[in-house]
Write an enzyme that holds these catalytic residues in place. Structure first.
Site, PDB file in Angstrom:
ATOM      1  N   CYS A 176     -27.834 -11.966 -39.714  1.00 30.69           N
ATOM      2  CA  CYS A 176     -28.623 -12.789 -40.635  1.00 30.69           C
ATOM      3  C   CYS A 176     -28.481 -14.260 -40.252  1.00 30.69           C
ATOM      4  O   CYS A 176     -27.790 -14.609 -39.294  1.00 30.69           O
ATOM      5  CB  CYS A 176     -28.191 -12.576 -42.079  1.00 30.69           C
ATOM      6  SG  CYS A 176     -26.492 -13.127 -42.397  1.00 30.69           S
ATOM      7  N   ASP A 574     -58.695 -37.055 -21.742  1.00 31.99           N
ATOM      8  CA  ASP A 574     -58.817 -37.802 -20.494  1.00 31.99           C
ATOM      9  C   ASP A 574     -60.036 -37.262 -19.745  1.00 31.99           C
ATOM     10  O   ASP A 574     -60.381 -36.087 -19.855  1.00 31.99           O
ATOM     11  CB  ASP A 574     -57.543 -37.614 -19.662  1.00 31.99           C
ATOM     12  CG  ASP A 574     -57.589 -38.403 -18.371  1.00 31.99           C
ATOM     13  OD1 ASP A 574     -57.965 -39.588 -18.416  1.00 31.99           O
ATOM     14  OD2 ASP A 574     -57.277 -37.823 -17.318  1.00 31.99           O
ATOM     15  N   ASP A 776     -50.881 -39.571 -17.271  1.00 35.30           N
ATOM     16  CA  ASP A 776     -51.007 -39.804 -18.708  1.00 35.30           C
ATOM     17  C   ASP A 776     -49.680 -39.617 -19.439  1.00 35.30           C
ATOM     18  O   ASP A 776     -49.668 -39.444 -20.654  1.00 35.30           O
ATOM     19  CB  ASP A 776     -52.046 -38.840 -19.300  1.00 35.30           C
ATOM     20  CG  ASP A 776     -53.394 -38.958 -18.616  1.00 35.30           C
ATOM     21  OD1 ASP A 776     -53.844 -40.088 -18.435  1.00 35.30           O
ATOM     22  OD2 ASP A 776     -53.973 -37.925 -18.255  1.00 35.30           O
TER      23      ASP A 776
END
Length: 888
Positions: A176, A574, A776
């Site tokens: 868990c 772009d 970029d």
């Protein structure tokens, strides 16, 4: 051919931005691909490259280095590595980058979040290190760590840099979210471990550590001491003992517990029947139920309380009371309910078995990808052909690949041609024709030709290995939405135990049904509460979502990206290589004498000697088979102008308007037509013969075929597209109108894209930036989500949270759709996990018993608990059906 061949010369070029040997190798590889370069050697410590070449324009070498993501400064420069502390996310990286770039004279900045430093290249003596340090401090960050500062893990940490290592391994025995928190706490407590991340759904841990302070064996040892079983990923892949254990435990529990139910009502052995029930339940309690006692002991020993503590408490209470009553010990007598503990164990083990099977199906996509790798290869050497294991392939080996065989590793074709099925890597269904010189990826399929290839990358460096590593890191990561579930899980068990005790006290003191009823109610509360569903809600959905992306060539590098991309409402696109094909083609020809074909053939005579993209486009338009055999003499190429040469005594010049002016060639006769083409954003090549204009050729980087549809789909989903380009405004608007984009940002310098992203963010938009991942980079880092368009085989992009392998604009839309669907599934999972506990616990506590007579027996409470986890995993698996709805 060129009339002369220049003697080889050695050039020394400054190269900045390199931080490791991998960077140096990348620069060397880029230089060696330039035509005319004989050899290249990169000196990392000196930040320079030595290039031995013939007649090569230096601009080409600079272009190759910068295309690889590094910098060749135009004047005297220096490089500094400055520590930066206080960064917690990519936004911090963008802020530090922006602050450093604002220092006049800084040419390049590379900020590493995980390594806590910034690599800065700047002109000297204009910039000194103190200027850079001041900029960092003024931006709100520190140059020194705080005494108690902790480091968050990020999946973008390069391995083996500055002593930092990354280790991913499997952890068995977690049940868990509390187990996850325990393992993370143990790992972070090891001296030398700087970050750790544990995932319940994948049962894996990712650790970042200082190799000089701790070894991987010591990390494994500490996990073992905590009561869990660490395994290498390969061992875990080959070891199915966990699945067998769940199945065998379920079978054992069922065999021992199922006979108890009829024996409770039908007593064939008379007074011996209760003894049979006692023996069966005792065997079930301490064989099939032993796993919960071990788990509870492990958890308590580590100072926490997990699901096993609740289950062990519940089955112990039920069995313990029945044992005391059965033997009349300590004055306890009355009804016994051995069946409760036995059926509890069976139902919970049944749920865990179903959960294990469902989780296995969720991770099937990644395992199937790994199985695609070839296990054998045929090496070609001086002694002939030799079959070897794929693990024995070395860089430089020549390998034979026959039709129908898999490409054994990444490489370059040196003989033959074939259609290669790359669907397993790029998601592209149609085979791609490849011939000598083309790159091929390992695990792709040679469909129809005999190939000889040279291995260029092997093992962990192959494209497939990098894709798998990227997806594994994303699946092991934690999304921000999971933090709420983690906070609840941390206090869940103590709260449930408290509610259980209050339930017992309340019903015993105030209820009319006596001790036994109150006792059973308390047990029901303890076993119905389930922290497992909370722990599985997010990672199972992330696992399935990222696997779907993997199948479609959409790679999510971090789990938070799947959540963040769902909230985007502005997309900056772009132009070159993103919205357009990224390669030029001839669109129009205007010959002064009207013979357009002859004009093209004359231009191709010169252009065939150049590697410039415009030159290659002209040659492709003519076709290699149609090129004239005439020899070009006195050929000269000048960057920024064009080419000149002599053919059969005729002086030819092909280039831009500047070259025509220099050659005193009048272009007045074509200026009106040329002006219209320039307004459309097209590039022009003028051709002159003996200083007389022959005509002009227009070339354009055309929009991708899917661009119009992709833009329409973006708008339909509430994503406002913006075209960003450095080209003239008229040209950018012309392309935007073609594809249906309303907003443009034109004449943008590469360094200004980040500011544009920031401006839209300041206006309240959630911004996605779509670019090539190299030029970029600052804008991709600044954006809320950066989407790096790949090229089919280039997936090792460091910037951008999403890599689109296929370079298709439709995958931008698919990535957003997949993110939104995954986030919706996570929210559904969390809702059901919370609502289950919010409704289940009051019912188990008997809150509705006085009014409606509604309550749950402990064994059925346990069954409900088991199925809550199964329902969450199955809901995540339903996400797989969404694959069919993605755009194609």
């Amino acid at each position: 051919m060129r009339s002369q061949v220049a003697a080889s010369e050695t050039r020394s070029l400054p190269v900045f931005g390199m931080s490791c040997q991998k960077c140096a190798a990348k620069v060397q590889q880029a230089l060696e691909t330039v035509d005319g370069v004989e050899s290249a050697q990169v000196l990392l410590a000196e930040n320079r490259a030595l290039v031995v070449s013939g007649e090569v324009v230096q601009d080409r070498l600079v272009e190759a280095i910068e295309a690889a993501g590094f910098l060749v400064p135009s004047g005297p420069a220096a490089q500094w590595k400055i520590p930066v502390h206080g960064m917690t996310c990519e936004k911090c990286v963008a802020k530090v980058t922006k602050a450093l770039l604002a220092v006049e004279g800084v040419e390049r900045v590379d900020v590493k979040l995980a390594l806590k430093w910034a690599l800065v290249v700047a002109r000297v003596p204009q910039v000194c290190e103190d200027d850079l340090r001041k900029a960092i401090v003024d931006a709100g960050f520190r140059l020194e760590p705080l005494p108690d500062e902790e480091t968050e893990v990020t999946p973008e940490v390069p391995a083996s840099i500055e002593g930092t290592e990354k280790l991913s391994f499997a952890v068995r025995g977690m049940h868990c979210a509390t187990c996850v928190a325990t393992v993370e706490k143990v790992l972070l407590g090891i001296p030398g471990v700087t970050a750790a991340r544990v995932n319940l759904a994948t049962e894996q841990a990712a650790v970042q550590y200082d190799a000089g302070k701790v070894q991987s064996s010591a990390i494994f040892q500490q996990v073992s001491r905590a009561g869990y079983t660490p395994q290498t990923l390969q061992e875990a892949e080959e070891d199915d003992s966990a699945g067998r254990s769940e199945r065998n435990g379920l079978v054992l529990a069922a065999v021992l517990s199922l006979p108890i139910m009829p024996l409770m009502w039908w007593q064939p052995l008379g007074t011996l029947t209760p003894w049979i029930i006692f023996i069966l339940s005792t065997l079930c309690q301490f064989t099939a139920g032993q796993i919960y006692y071990r788990g509870a002991w492990t958890s308590l020993r580590n100072g926490s309380a997990n699901m096993d503590v609740l289950v062990a408490s519940g089955i112990t209470a039920a069995y313990g009371y029945s044992f005391l009553a059965f033997f009349h010990l300590f004055g306890v007598s009355g009804e016994v309910f051995f069946e409760t503990s036995a059926m509890l164990i069976t139902f919970i083990r049944f749920g865990k078995w179903l959960e294990a099977r469902a989780k296995g199906r969720a991770g099937a996509a990644l395992r199937s990808l790994l199985s695609l790798q070839a296990d054998r290869a045929v090496r070609v050497g001086s002694d002939g052909e030799e079959t070897i294991a794929a693990s024995d392939i070395r860089v430089g080996d020549r390998l034979l690949v026959r039709p129908g065989e898999k490409i054994p590793t990444d490489g370059r074709i040196v003989e033959g041609a074939a259609a290669i099925d790359e669907s397993m890597v790029t998601g592209e269904s149609l085979p791609v024709e490849k011939s000598v010189g083309a790159e091929v990826a390992g695990a792709t399929l040679n469909t129809n030709g005999r190939l000889v290839m040279e291995a260029t990358r092997v093992g962990e460096e192959t494209i497939l290995a990098r894709i798998v590593r990227m997806v594994e890191e994303a699946q092991a990561d934690k999304a921000p939405i999971q933090r709420m579930a983690d906070r609840v899980s941390n206090v869940f068990v103590p709260v449930v135990v408290s509610i259980s005790l209050l339930t017992f006290a309340g019903w015993w003191a105030l209820g009319p049904n006596g001790f036994l009823f109150a006792f059973k109610m308390a047990i029901s509360v303890m076993v119905i509460a389930c922290p497992c569903a909370l722990g599985l809600a997010t990672p199972t959905a992330i696992m399935v979502g990222s696997s779907i992306g993997l199948q479609r060539g959409i790679l999510f590098k971090k789990a938070p990206v799947l959540e963040q991309i769902a909230r985007l409402n502005k997309l900056l696109l772009d132009k070159t290589g993103t919205l357009t094909e990224g390669r030029f083609s001839v669109t129009d020809v205007f010959a002064v004498n009207g013979d357009d074909r002859a004009l093209l053939q004359k231009a191709a005579l010169l252009e065939k000697e150049s590697t410039h993209p415009l030159a290659r486009a002209v040659v492709e338009a003519v076709g290699q088979e149609n090129l004239s055999p005439d020899v070009v003499e006195k050929l000269k190429e000048r960057g920024g102008y064009g080419l000149t040469g002599q053919v059969n005594g005729v002086q030819l010049a092909a280039g831009n308007h500047r070259l025509m002016e220099e050659q005193a060639v009048s272009t007045a006769s074509v200026d009106p037509q040329a002006g219209r083409w320039m307004a459309q954003g097209k590039s022009l090549i003028y051709l002159a013969a003996n200083r007389q204009l022959q005509g002009v050729i227009a070339l354009a980087d055309t929009a991708k075929p899917e661009a119009i549809r992709a833009v329409a789909e973006m708008k339909q989903r509430g994503l406002a597209p913006v075209l960003v380009s450095g080209d003239r405004k008229a040209a950018v608007k012309f392309l935007a109108q073609q594809v249906g984009i309303d907003d443009v940002e034109a004449e943008v310098l590469p360094g200004d894209k980040q500011a544009i992203v920031n401006r839209y963010q300041s206006d309240g938009f959630q911004v996605g930036m779509v670019g090539d991942g190299i030029n970029d980079a600052p804008a991709l880092a600044q954006a809320d989500v950066g989407l790096a368009i790949g090229s089919g085989t280039d997936v090792a992009r460091e910037t951008g949270g999403v890599v689109l392998v296929r370079s298709s604009l439709l995958d931008v839309v698919n990535a957003v759709d997949l993110g939104r669907k995954t986030l919706r599934t996570i929210k559904q999972n969390l809702f059901w996990a919370f609502i289950y506990n919010l409704i289940g616990i009051p019912i188990a506590a008997g809150l509705f018993f006085p009014t409606f007579g509604l309550y749950l027996k402990p064994e059925f409470a346990g069954l409900a608990m088991a199925f809550s986890s199964v329902s969450v995993v199955c809901n995540s698996l339903l996400l797989r059906r969404f694959n069919r709805k993605l755009l194609k």
